[in-house]
Design a protein around this motif. Sequence first.
Motif, mmCIF file in Angstrom:
data_model
loop_
_atom_site.group_PDB
_atom_site.id
_atom_site.type_symbol
_atom_site.label_atom_id
_atom_site.label_comp_id
_atom_site.label_asym_id
_atom_site.label_seq_id
_atom_site.Cartn_x
_atom_site.Cartn_y
_atom_site.Cartn_z
ATOM 1 N N LEU A 77 0.793 -1.190 0.084
ATOM 2 C CA LEU A 77 -0.037 -0.010 0.083
ATOM 3 C C LEU A 77 0.845 1.142 0.099
ATOM 4 O O LEU A 77 0.679 2.302 -0.681
ATOM 5 N N ASP A 80 2.251 1.578 -3.290
ATOM 6 C CA ASP A 80 1.245 1.923 -4.324
ATOM 7 C C ASP A 80 0.770 3.415 -4.285
ATOM 8 O O ASP A 80 0.331 3.992 -5.202
ATOM 9 N N ASP A 81 0.932 3.778 -3.059
ATOM 10 C CA ASP A 81 0.326 5.314 -3.028
ATOM 11 C C ASP A 81 1.342 6.107 -3.560
ATOM 12 O O ASP A 81 1.004 7.307 -4.044
ATOM 13 N N ASP A 84 0.287 5.870 -7.235
ATOM 14 C CA ASP A 84 -0.950 6.511 -7.753
ATOM 15 C C ASP A 84 -0.977 7.992 -7.265
ATOM 16 O O ASP A 84 -1.789 8.719 -7.583
ATOM 17 N N SER A 86 -1.315 9.052 -4.406
ATOM 18 C CA SER A 86 -2.393 9.087 -3.383
ATOM 19 C C SER A 86 -1.982 10.033 -2.290
ATOM 20 O O SER A 86 -0.912 9.839 -1.776
ATOM 21 N N GLU A 87 -2.998 10.797 -1.718
ATOM 22 C CA GLU A 87 -2.673 11.703 -0.577
ATOM 23 C C GLU A 87 -3.169 11.059 0.647
ATOM 24 O O GLU A 87 -2.593 11.711 1.500
ATOM 25 N N ARG A 89 -4.858 7.848 2.924
ATOM 26 C CA ARG A 89 -4.887 6.396 3.168
ATOM 27 C C ARG A 89 -5.587 6.280 4.668
ATOM 28 O O ARG A 89 -4.927 6.673 5.434
ATOM 29 N N THR A 94 -1.037 10.007 3.433
ATOM 30 C CA THR A 94 -0.104 8.756 3.133
ATOM 31 C C THR A 94 1.428 9.327 3.484
ATOM 32 O O THR A 94 1.734 10.266 3.588
ATOM 33 N N LYS A 97 3.278 11.530 1.407
ATOM 34 C CA LYS A 97 3.075 13.123 1.770
ATOM 35 C C LYS A 97 3.261 13.430 2.991
ATOM 36 O O LYS A 97 3.836 14.829 3.098
#
Length: 325
Positions: A77, A80-81, A84, A86-87, A89, A94, A97
Amino acid sequence: MMLLETYRERIDQALMSLVQQREPAGLYEPIRYVLSLGGKRIRPALCLLGCSLYHTEKVSDSLYPALGLEVFHNFTLLHDDIMDGSEMRRNAPTVHKKWDDNTAILSGDAMMILAYQLISRTPQKALGPVLELFSQTGLEVCEGQQYDVLYESRNDITETDYIEMIRLKTAVLLGASLKTGAIIGGASPEAAHHLYQFGMDAGISFQLQDDWLDVFGDAATFGKNIGGDIVTNKKTFLLINALNNLSAAGKKELQFWIDKKDFDRDEKVKAVRNLYEDANVSISAKKRMNEFLQKALLHLEQAGGSAAIQEELKTFAYGLMERSR
């Protein structure tokens, strides 16, 4: 209390002690952070259940491998973040971040090594098969992630392609968690295989349900905004099914929304959901969910073991499908 819940609590307590007091803080603090964010601890709990299905007294032998599976899951994860962008989770920033990409990469690498250390604490008799299964599963998860990335830029993905991708990216780890416990518990190779298939088919059904909920679920109980996959043009079962089954005019309109760079979020979600309804993708998705769930339950029946634990695993499988519709 269900045995699954008891095992989850045991896993949570053990996870928090894994990297306490370890230095340097810059490496281990992000690991402590990501493990403290919670999660359902499904994979390690299934490992313990898989063991207790065949030998309750050996459950303690499966604790460290179960922790290894959970650390590995969280490592995937974390990386992956980054991939991706992603900010958030689990409603928290994340790691990349909160810190930065380099920190997230290195802490993730450390988690992978830690996972192997934990898996290697499997009792000697079961160590070889468990290590082989874990290594194979790790590679398959990477293969699934690569397919997921590849599919982002392709419009010729079939439903079969997609199901194979989610089998690798998500479902094999559920199957491996159960099979790891089964091996430690002394299950026969045939029984362990059926338990693995149960976990894998239930995992595919779970992911299809997740796709469905993102479009047709209730935001208040699903836990996140509806339509996120539509907004990002994520290649889910629903999008692929719609592209394959809409009329020419419907496909043209769907492609218009896929290609559109500037749009009102609510307008796009509503328009695409209407197209999904035109293509009957909700019905198709629910049909496939049920097919995989029934396959899973058949494998569970063939896996044998304790009738009481079998019933709990059956309840778990149905529970995956009873999230808010």
